[in-house]
Design a protein around this motif. Structure first.
Motif, PDB file in Angstrom:
ATOM      1  N   SER A  56       1.014  -0.950   0.029  1.00 43.64           N
ATOM      2  CA  SER A  56      -0.014   0.395  -0.251  1.00 43.64           C
ATOM      3  C   SER A  56       1.108   1.078   0.041  1.00 43.64           C
ATOM      4  CB  SER A  56      -1.069  -0.506   1.377  1.00 43.64           C
ATOM      5  OG  SER A  56      -1.378  -0.828   1.255  1.00 43.64           O
ATOM      6  N   VAL A  57       2.014   1.091   1.226  1.00 47.84           N
ATOM      7  CA  VAL A  57       2.591   2.249   0.341  1.00 47.84           C
ATOM      8  C   VAL A  57       3.604   2.047  -0.257  1.00 47.84           C
ATOM      9  CG1 VAL A  57       4.681   3.240   2.165  1.00 47.84           C
ATOM     10  CG2 VAL A  57       2.890   1.959   3.153  1.00 47.84           C
ATOM     11  N   LEU A  58       3.888   1.547  -0.982  1.00 52.30           N
ATOM     12  CA  LEU A  58       4.573   1.281  -2.173  1.00 52.30           C
ATOM     13  C   LEU A  58       4.013   2.311  -3.425  1.00 52.30           C
ATOM     14  CD1 LEU A  58       7.027   0.159  -4.069  1.00 52.30           C
ATOM     15  CD2 LEU A  58       5.586  -1.508  -4.612  1.00 52.30           C
ATOM     16  N   VAL A  59       2.330   2.823  -3.454  1.00 50.91           N
ATOM     17  CA  VAL A  59       2.050   3.357  -4.592  1.00 50.91           C
ATOM     18  C   VAL A  59       2.851   4.745  -4.326  1.00 50.91           C
ATOM     19  CG1 VAL A  59      -0.180   3.418  -5.451  1.00 50.91           C
ATOM     20  CG2 VAL A  59       0.026   1.830  -4.500  1.00 50.91           C
ATOM     21  N   VAL A  60       2.587   5.324  -2.341  1.00 55.06           N
ATOM     22  CA  VAL A  60       3.332   6.536  -2.489  1.00 55.06           C
ATOM     23  C   VAL A  60       4.140   6.590  -3.099  1.00 55.06           C
ATOM     24  CG1 VAL A  60       3.292   7.777  -0.246  1.00 55.06           C
ATOM     25  CG2 VAL A  60       1.885   5.746  -0.475  1.00 55.06           C
ATOM     26  N   ALA A  61       5.631   5.695  -2.597  1.00 58.43           N
ATOM     27  CA  ALA A  61       6.610   5.937  -2.518  1.00 58.43           C
ATOM     28  C   ALA A  61       7.360   5.935  -4.457  1.00 58.43           C
ATOM     29  CB  ALA A  61       7.636   4.591  -2.757  1.00 58.43           C
ATOM     30  N   PHE A  62       6.289   5.152  -5.184  1.00 58.82           N
ATOM     31  CA  PHE A  62       6.035   5.079  -7.030  1.00 58.82           C
ATOM     32  C   PHE A  62       6.113   6.195  -7.499  1.00 58.82           C
ATOM     33  CE2 PHE A  62       4.353   5.249 -11.005  1.00 58.82           C
ATOM     34  CZ  PHE A  62       5.506   4.102 -11.455  1.00 58.82           C
ATOM     35  N   VAL A  63       5.083   7.518  -6.911  1.00 62.06           N
ATOM     36  CA  VAL A  63       4.668   8.097  -7.110  1.00 62.06           C
ATOM     37  C   VAL A  63       5.399   9.673  -6.634  1.00 62.06           C
ATOM     38  CG1 VAL A  63       2.755  10.411  -7.247  1.00 62.06           C
ATOM     39  CG2 VAL A  63       2.862   7.828  -8.146  1.00 62.06           C
ATOM     40  N   ALA A  64       5.193   9.293  -4.855  1.00 57.76           N
ATOM     41  CA  ALA A  64       6.174  10.784  -4.312  1.00 57.76           C
ATOM     42  C   ALA A  64       7.578  11.427  -4.605  1.00 57.76           C
ATOM     43  CB  ALA A  64       5.462  10.480  -3.157  1.00 57.76           C
ATOM     44  N   LEU A  65       8.354   9.648  -4.305  1.00 55.15           N
ATOM     45  CA  LEU A  65      10.062  10.025  -4.269  1.00 55.15           C
ATOM     46  C   LEU A  65       9.813   9.527  -5.693  1.00 55.15           C
ATOM     47  CD1 LEU A  65      11.731   7.413  -2.295  1.00 55.15           C
ATOM     48  CD2 LEU A  65      12.587   8.079  -4.783  1.00 55.15           C
ATOM     49  N   ASN A  66       9.609   8.289  -6.682  1.00 51.13           N
ATOM     50  CA  ASN A  66      10.108   8.317  -8.592  1.00 51.13           C
ATOM     51  C   ASN A  66      10.139   9.103  -9.525  1.00 51.13           C
ATOM     52  OD1 ASN A  66      11.438   6.746 -10.282  1.00 51.13           O
ATOM     53  ND2 ASN A  66       9.269   5.442 -10.403  1.00 51.13           N
ATOM     54  N   LEU A  67       8.463   9.490  -9.156  1.00 51.54           N
ATOM     55  CA  LEU A  67       8.383  10.619 -10.344  1.00 51.54           C
ATOM     56  C   LEU A  67       8.818  12.095 -10.110  1.00 51.54           C
ATOM     57  CD1 LEU A  67       4.690   8.883 -11.004  1.00 51.54           C
ATOM     58  CD2 LEU A  67       6.903   8.701 -12.634  1.00 51.54           C
ATOM     59  N   LEU A  68       9.095  12.962  -8.633  1.00 48.14           N
ATOM     60  CA  LEU A  68       8.689  12.894  -7.857  1.00 48.14           C
ATOM     61  C   LEU A  68      10.440  13.366  -8.638  1.00 48.14           C
ATOM     62  CD1 LEU A  68       7.342  16.154  -7.189  1.00 48.14           C
ATOM     63  CD2 LEU A  68       8.125  15.526  -5.037  1.00 48.14           C
ATOM     64  N   ALA A  69      11.716  12.257  -8.158  1.00 47.59           N
ATOM     65  CA  ALA A  69      12.478  12.987  -8.259  1.00 47.59           C
ATOM     66  C   ALA A  69      13.216  12.940  -9.836  1.00 47.59           C
ATOM     67  CB  ALA A  69      13.132  11.662  -7.621  1.00 47.59           C
ATOM     68  N   GLN A  70      12.045  12.884 -10.846  1.00 43.46           N
ATOM     69  CA  GLN A  70      12.394  12.965 -12.544  1.00 43.46           C
ATOM     70  C   GLN A  70      11.842  13.903 -13.150  1.00 43.46           C
ATOM     71  OE1 GLN A  70      11.016   9.749 -14.695  1.00 43.46           O
ATOM     72  NE2 GLN A  70      10.830   7.665 -12.898  1.00 43.46           N
ATOM     73  N   TYR A  71      10.724  14.567 -12.058  1.00 44.21           N
ATOM     74  CA  TYR A  71      10.156  15.564 -12.109  1.00 44.21           C
ATOM     75  C   TYR A  71      11.011  16.871 -12.006  1.00 44.21           C
ATOM     76  CZ  TYR A  71       7.372  20.316 -12.098  1.00 44.21           C
ATOM     77  OH  TYR A  71       7.355  21.244 -11.908  1.00 44.21           O
ATOM     78  N   PHE A  72      11.812  17.008 -10.707  1.00 42.92           N
ATOM     79  CA  PHE A  72      12.768  17.856 -10.373  1.00 42.92           C
ATOM     80  C   PHE A  72      14.009  17.298 -11.174  1.00 42.92           C
ATOM     81  CE2 PHE A  72      10.211  19.078  -6.599  1.00 42.92           C
ATOM     82  CZ  PHE A  72      10.040  20.331  -6.830  1.00 42.92           C
ATOM     83  N   GLY A  73      14.722  16.756 -11.169  1.00 42.27           N
ATOM     84  CA  GLY A  73      15.902  17.096 -12.254  1.00 42.27           C
ATOM     85  C   GLY A  73      15.653  16.952 -13.407  1.00 42.27           C
TER      86      GLY A  73
END
Length: 242
Positions: A56-73
């Motif tokens: 369940s928390v992995l859904v948060v990690a996929f968007v909040a960590l992975n995609l946000l790192a890509q966005y700011f990069g």
């Protein structure tokens, strides 16, 4: 601060609205698929609670960590930070607004994953209301980490790599039961911000949850969230002046 934060949040939410359905589908499908896979090797008990909470928390990690790192990069590589620097918007509002917008996408997927996992492993649904606290606190901790990784990475490709590695860590260390991990790996698990959200959610599947321990886990998650968002704000200032 608050008007600027609201403006950035609305802008980010509107900008990413087109991609919301694919993001939710991918993140949710991934987590539900992991639970179905683990169902073949986990029967129930503490291991089942760990799998459902971690997925369940992995859904948060996929968007909040992975995609946000890509966005700011990508934002740093394309010069988008220069645009924000010309606006009367505090750095904290940019970071918090983007983090909040991305974390908002995770709510439906997290709820669907938690309900599906509870039914799959025959866990009680009674205390799933704790997701009201788990999602924003885990989202804050992981969003701050993802934003910091994206802003500190010297190249866009490296930001994407770091985001992927962070999500993989959340997958391996969050979904697998803690007692199955070797000692050094278990220490790394304790350093992962999402761990405390996973632990808090897993405890609520007990017949009589230890609410003191749940509150403690959520408190640690909140402290880590504040620290990671502060680090992301510092990284934004550092990247904006270069």
């Amino acid at each position: 601060m608050l008007p600027a934060l609201a403006a950035v949040y609305r802008a980010q939410l509107s900008r990413a609205r087109v991609a919301r359905i694919p993001l939710l589908f991918v993140a949710t499908f991934q987590s539900v698929g992991i639970m179905v896979l683990m169902r073949g090797v986990v029967d129930g008990g503490a291991e089942a609670r760990a799998v459902v909470a971690g997925s369940s928390v992995l859904v948060v990690a996929f968007v909040a960590l992975n995609l946000l790192a890509q966005y700011f990069g990508q934002l740093r590589a394309s010069g988008g930070l220069d645009h924000y620097a010309t606006l009367p918007v505090p750095p904290a509002a940019v970071v918090l607004g983007a983090a909040g917008a991305y974390a908002s996408f995770t709510v439906p997927g997290t709820v669907v994953t938690a309900v599906a996992g509870s039914l799959l492993f025959q866990l009680p649904l009674t205390h799933l209301w704790v997701l009201v606290a788990v999602v924003p606190l885990s989202g804050a901790a992981l969003s701050g980490l993802g934003a910091a990784l994206g802003l500190l990475a010297p190249r866009q490709e490296l930001a994407t790599l770091l985001g992927q590695l962070g999500m993989s860590a959340a997958l391996l260390l969050g979904v697998l039961p803690a007692d199955r991990l070797p000692g050094p790996i278990g220490w790394a698990r304790d350093l992962l911000p999402s761990t405390y959200g996973v632990e808090a959610l897993a405890r609520t599947f007990d017949a009589r949850p230890d609410w003191g321990a749940v509150a403690l886990d959520l408190s640690v998650c909140a402290v880590v969230g504040v620290a990671s968002l502060a680090a992301a704000t510092w990284a934004y200032r550092r990247a904006a002046v270069r």
